[in-house]
Enzyme design. Structure first.
Site, PDB file in Angstrom:
ATOM      1  N   VAL A  57       8.297   1.522  -0.444  1.00  0.00           N
ATOM      2  CA  VAL A  57       9.113   0.493  -0.670  1.00  0.00           C
ATOM      3  C   VAL A  57       9.013   0.096  -2.090  1.00  0.00           C
ATOM      4  CG1 VAL A  57       8.974  -0.354   1.703  1.00  0.00           C
ATOM      5  CG2 VAL A  57       7.296  -1.261   0.001  1.00  0.00           C
ATOM      6  N   TYR A 148      -3.344  -9.215  -6.361  1.00  0.00           N
ATOM      7  CA  TYR A 148      -2.876  -9.318  -5.201  1.00  0.00           C
ATOM      8  C   TYR A 148      -2.319 -10.830  -4.888  1.00  0.00           C
ATOM      9  CZ  TYR A 148      -2.909  -9.131  -0.026  1.00  0.00           C
ATOM     10  OH  TYR A 148      -2.791  -9.212   1.375  1.00  0.00           O
ATOM     11  N   LYS A 152       1.393 -12.389  -3.679  1.00  0.00           N
ATOM     12  CA  LYS A 152       1.694 -13.020  -2.479  1.00  0.00           C
ATOM     13  C   LYS A 152       2.024 -14.517  -2.683  1.00  0.00           C
ATOM     14  CE  LYS A 152       0.538  -9.776   0.329  1.00  0.00           C
ATOM     15  NZ  LYS A 152       1.727  -9.110   1.234  1.00  0.00           N
ATOM     16  N   THR A 183      -7.371  -4.676  10.474  1.00  0.00           N
ATOM     17  CA  THR A 183      -6.328  -3.675  10.368  1.00  0.00           C
ATOM     18  C   THR A 183      -6.864  -2.424   9.323  1.00  0.00           C
ATOM     19  OG1 THR A 183      -5.400  -4.349   8.388  1.00  0.00           O
ATOM     20  CG2 THR A 183      -4.431  -5.356  10.360  1.00  0.00           C
TER      21      THR A 183
END
Ligand SMILES: NC(=O)c1ccc[n+]([C@@H]2O[C@H](COP(=O)([O-])OP(=O)(O)OC[C@H]3O[C@@H](n4cnc5c(N)ncnc54)[C@H](OP(=O)(O)O)[C@@H]3O)[C@@H](O)[C@H]2O)c1
Length: 251
Positions: A57, A148, A152, A183
């Site tokens: 993406v 990061y 966000k 995860t």
């Protein structure tokens, strides 16, 4: 009419759980990710009306291709779930230009241009919704996650701005902000996985890691017809992470 949803990062974790849930809710699901074998495994498990599109993406050409393949298969797009993301923790003085550009390409440009590529189809839908997957780190600051976290925070701003601009087109845009979900993402950066997970759980007032399905249920809620009056929100699904350290964690 069956709604069609694109879910990025659908081969594992929150994306796979979301794809499963949306399929059980009757949507056709387009699974996007880089590893074809993982997408195929989820697609086989779900069955029904599903399509796998192998794409990064962060690639400039990916949004148009994902949209074109979706329209070729199903003829419509009603839902976009921007879930794929990269995290490479690093002290600020070790952040490279390449890492900076990769984070913004995958976590910000990817979601933004997937929505704009899908706009005509979303405008044609009578029940269009976008859900962006943010993070508790879009709100709170933690060591080594400046880059990061900033992507966000940008994604949450885009959520509000797109919600405002697209409301007149009947497209609503919301976000979920997970934290401490069990995860594979933690394997991509943790030097000592067990220590990282233990440290994460220690920061969560609820006292345990969350499950991917506990996030997927909110993604579904934010695209469900019953929440059609809701746009521009960020739902925190993080065991209380943004509330601060629990007393038992000290400090
Ligand atoms: N787990 C947590 O504690 C937590 C906390 C806060 C926020 N989040 C957010 O939740 C979302 C999902 O993460 P997750 O925890 O479910 O982790 P995950 O299981 O690692 O899922 C991330 C998925 O994104 C895909 N992906 C990564 N880079 C991609 C790219 N450039 N193009 C296409 N696909 C890509 C990965 O598959 P491929 O490698 O095959 O492409 C993977 O399936 C992310 O936005 C993450 O920031 C997670």
């Amino acid at each position: 009419m069956t709604r069609v949803a694109i879910v990025t990062g659908a081969g594992t974790g929150i994306g796979a759980a979301t794809a499963r849930l949306l399929s059980t809710k009757g949507l056709a699901v387009v699974l996007v990710g880089r590893r074809a074998e993982l997408l195929e495994a989820v697609r086989e498990e779900i069955g029904g009306r599903t399509l796998a599109v192998t794409a990064d993406v962060g690639d400039r050409t990916a949004p148009e291709r994902i949209v074109a393949e979706t329209l070729a298969a199903f003829g419509q797009i009603d839902v976009v779930v921007n879930n794929a993301a990269v995290i490479e923790p690093s002290p600020i003085d070790a952040v490279t230009r390449e890492a900076f550009e990769r984070h913004y390409a995958v976590n910000v440009a990817g979601p933004f241009f997937l929505v704009t590529a899908a706009l005509a189809a979303l405008r044609a839908s009578d029940d269009a919704a976008v859900v962006n997957v943010s993070s508790s780190l879009g709100t709170i600051v933690m060591p080594d996650t400046t880059l990061y976290g900033s992507t966000k925070a940008a994604l949450e701003y885009l959520t509000r701005a797109l919600a405002y601009e697209l409301a007149k087109d009947g497209i609503r845009v919301n976000a979920v902000a997970p934290g401490g979900i069990d995860t594979p993402i933690h394997e991509t950066y943790a030097e000592d996985l067990q220590a990282t997970l233990a440290d994460l759980a220690r920061r969560l007032p609820i006292g345990r890691m969350g499950r991917p399905d506990e996030v997927a249920t909110w993604v579904w809620s934010l695209i469900a017809p019953e929440t059609r009056y809701t746009t521009g929100t960020v739902i925190h699904v993080d065991g209380g992470h943004v509330l601060g350290l629990p007393e038992s964690a000290g400090g």
